[in-house]
Design an enzyme around this catalytic site. Structure first.
Site, PDB file in Angstrom:
ATOM      1  CG  ASP A 312     -23.918  -1.107 -17.095  1.00  0.00           C
ATOM      2  OD1 ASP A 312     -24.849  -1.592 -17.773  1.00  0.00           O
ATOM      3  OD2 ASP A 312     -22.836  -0.751 -17.602  1.00  0.00           O
ATOM      4  CD  GLU A 509     -21.408  -4.590 -21.980  1.00  0.00           C
ATOM      5  OE1 GLU A 509     -21.004  -4.331 -20.845  1.00  0.00           O
ATOM      6  OE2 GLU A 509     -22.518  -4.231 -22.399  1.00  0.00           O
TER       7      GLU A 509
END
Length: 618
Positions: A312, A509
């Site tokens: 990520d 997020e």
């Protein structure tokens, strides 16, 4: 004797049919696809010609907005680029700008000694949601309520076409997380709290993106994320700031990990998914991006995953305070490509040193690059007779009415009718006056949610081409019906009915974690103001998860959970006025109080406001 032979033949025929059907059931969903390892002969020839620097370059994905110089694609032999959540072309956020940017970067890659094209990745998680004018579909929480693998596959296919219109050929989707706590700000990215439903829809999404042939002109590379248990982290108090679940620690045993969180990855792999993204989060104190047991022993060795792992965004930085050590730990754990937005030069330097020092074995480098090149080969990127540049003829399909029709279908099938007192719904198109209220009634950005044009999303007219719910209502009613509107619900006196559209504002997020799941006071006030007019009240609830709604649902005559429906608000009007009877069923349990959270189907004290799978119809 003849009769006996006849029945024997019938028995053998039925047995053959039975065996054939059983074999069809256990064949992988992407059964026509060749195993990625079948390309190894071609890959090994290329690998044998590569220098260490060229190999390391293939293991790097930089963010285009952080490129110090586009020529770094050549100098660092970069194997991949991405556009993060807010990383748009310098020339603007149009289809033309994206296509020109992609082609420009790809042409730099073709100038390298071996002319290996780049993979370009984006978060196309509910349509090609980065681009102005793209069709934005409901987020996964809504798609879970459709219970339709066929529809999800169709949506991913449309998204693939709208991506390929720009040339981009890799999406960081589907998200096959299994969210188990509604307070998590990424709940809407998951199809369901039930791993069985996530398995079914995740597999369908992979099929839609990749089709049966990764090398097909309209296929894009899929990425199952975020491996693993990012939806099962333990809430941590943040004092006055609330709680933190995102990028947390899943404090669960391996049996629970395998029972709840692993199954969707298994089905995604069986569907042929080419890449997997490990999570920022930890499992029992160890970062997933640094966990060899998870990345290598389970995923690659036990399950036989032949594609590659992509970290990520800056996730490797979190593995260890010493960046060089962090790189070594993550690569040795099994990470194949690092998403290194800006420090790509440092990554290349340090990884080369780690190999020369014997910390990272050359066999690990070769394994990682083999996996990356396998995927590029399967996609046709190593075919010298095929151009990796954008097919600009696809631009006519981008944002098309055909694609919007599919999104509209997804909206109406995702809505869940939670209450319909005295058959308030469906509404007549011939009412004298309808009063519409609420902050989400005429707000396309709120309707779409996070990961829409901007990383965190934003309120307002976020993208052209969409239809708000207010506009959809006005499009649907008769020419003699008056539709009035006030955000706060005032001036509803004299109307036949009030439609109040409330709920959450966009978030993504990190920013979306919530300690209490409470409603906005302005939403409660808007419902109250309409109620004072003495008319029936229909509430349409826009949200990325269930919130605590006891007070407002008691005031509503009808209540629809519309989730984050995207740009095609006309699908909401289809259900509101009876053009489509609601079929959606809750993909998450709806709690009656914050004290119940987390709450999931199968809990011993399961007593929610609405059970998993609940949904009324007309």
């Amino acid at each position: 004797m003849i009769k006996q032979r006849y029945f024997s033949c019938i028995f053998i025929f039925l047995l053959c049919i039975s065996v054939l059907l059983m074999s069809c059931q256990i064949m992988p969903a992407n059964s026509k696809s060749k195993p990625l390892s079948s390309y190894d002969a071609q890959v090994k020839k290329l690998l044998s010609r590569m220098t260490l620097e060229e190999k390391i370059g293939q293991m790097i994905q930089a963010d285009q907005e952080h490129l110090q110089d586009p020529a770094d694609i050549e100098k660092c032999y970069l194997g991949s680029l991405l556009s993060g959540g807010n990383s748009d072309p310098a020339e603007g956020n149009s289809l033309q700008a994206w296509t020109d940017m992609y082609d420009n970067y790809q042409q730099h890659a073709l100038k390298t000694r071996l002319s290996i094209p780049i993979l370009y990745g984006i978060d196309a998680v509910h349509g090609n949601n980065n681009l102005l004018g793209a069709v934005i579909f409901p987020h996964n929480i809504g798609l879970g309520c459709t219970r339709s693998p066929e529809l999800v596959e169709k949506i991913s296919r449309v998204t693939a076409v709208e991506m390929r219109a720009t040339g981009i050929q890799w999406t960081f989707a589907p998200c096959v997380t299994v969210p188990r706590d509604e307070r998590w700000g990424r709940t809407y990215e998951g199809f369901s709290e039930d791993p069985e439903l996530v398995k079914s829809l995740g597999r369908a999404s992979v099929r839609g993106f990749q089709s049966s042939d990764l090398g097909a002109p309209l296929s894009v590379l899929a990425c199952a994320k975020h491996y693993i248990a990012d939806g099962g982290t333990t809430a941590v108090s943040r004092g006055r700031r609330g709680i933190r679940l995102d990028q947390g620690d899943a404090q669960i045993d391996e049996q629970t990990l395998r029972r709840i969180h692993l199954p969707p990855y298994i089905t995604a792999m069986r569907a042929g998914v080419g890449t997997v993204m490990p999570s920022y989060s930890s499992w029992n104190g160890v970062k997933c991006s640094a966990n060899k047991h998870l990345l290598t022993e389970i995923l690659k060795e036990e399950l036989g995953f032949e594609g590659f792992l992509i970290s990520d965004y800056r996730a490797i930085d979190q593995v260890n305070p010493d960046y060089k050590k962090a790189i070594g730990i993550s690569i040795n754990a099994g990470m194949d490509m690092g998403m290194i937005p800006s420090k790509y030069r440092e990554f290349s330097k340090y990884l080369k040193e780690l190999v020369e020092e014997g910390v990272v074995p050359m066999s690990r480098i070769d394994d990682a690059v083999t996996r990356i090149l396998r995927v590029k080969c399967a996609m046709g990127l190593l075919d010298k007779d095929r151009s990796p540049l954008a097919d600009r003829s696809l631009r006519k399909k981008f944002g098309s009415s055909e694609h919007r029709r599919i999104a509209r279908e997804a909206v109406r099938r995702s809505l869940v009718l939670l209450k319909n007192e005295d058959n308030t719904l469906p509404l007549s198109k011939r009412l004298s006056r309808i009063h519409v209220a609420g902050k989400n009634a005429d707000n396309l950005g709120n309707q779409c949610g996070g990961w829409t044009i901007d990383w965190q999303g934003r309120s307002g007219q976020v993208t052209p081409g969409g239809t708000t719910i207010l506009t959809a209502i006005r499009n649907t009613v008769s020419k003699n019906t008056k539709v009035t509107f006030s955000i706060d619900g005032t001036e509803a006196q004299g109307a036949d009915i009030g439609v109040v559209v409330i709920g959450e504002r966009p978030y993504a997020e990190g920013m979306g974690d919530s300690a209490d799941l409470v409603l906005d006071e302005n939403d409660i006030e808007a419902i109250g103001n309409v109620k004072k007019a003495g008319i029936p009240v229909v509430v349409i609830f826009i949200s990325g998860r269930p919130l605590i709604i006891n007070d407002v649902i008691d005031k509503a005559n009808a209540f629809i959970a519309a989730w984050l429906p995207g740009t095609e608000g006309q699908g909401v009007a289809d259900v509101l006025f009876g053009g489509y009877k609601p079929t959606g069923k809750l993909s998450y349990t709806w709690p009656r109080s914050i004290e119940q959270v987390p709450i999931n189907l199968g809990d011993s004290d399961y007593d929610p406001l609405f059970e998993y799978g609940f949904g009324l119809t007309y």
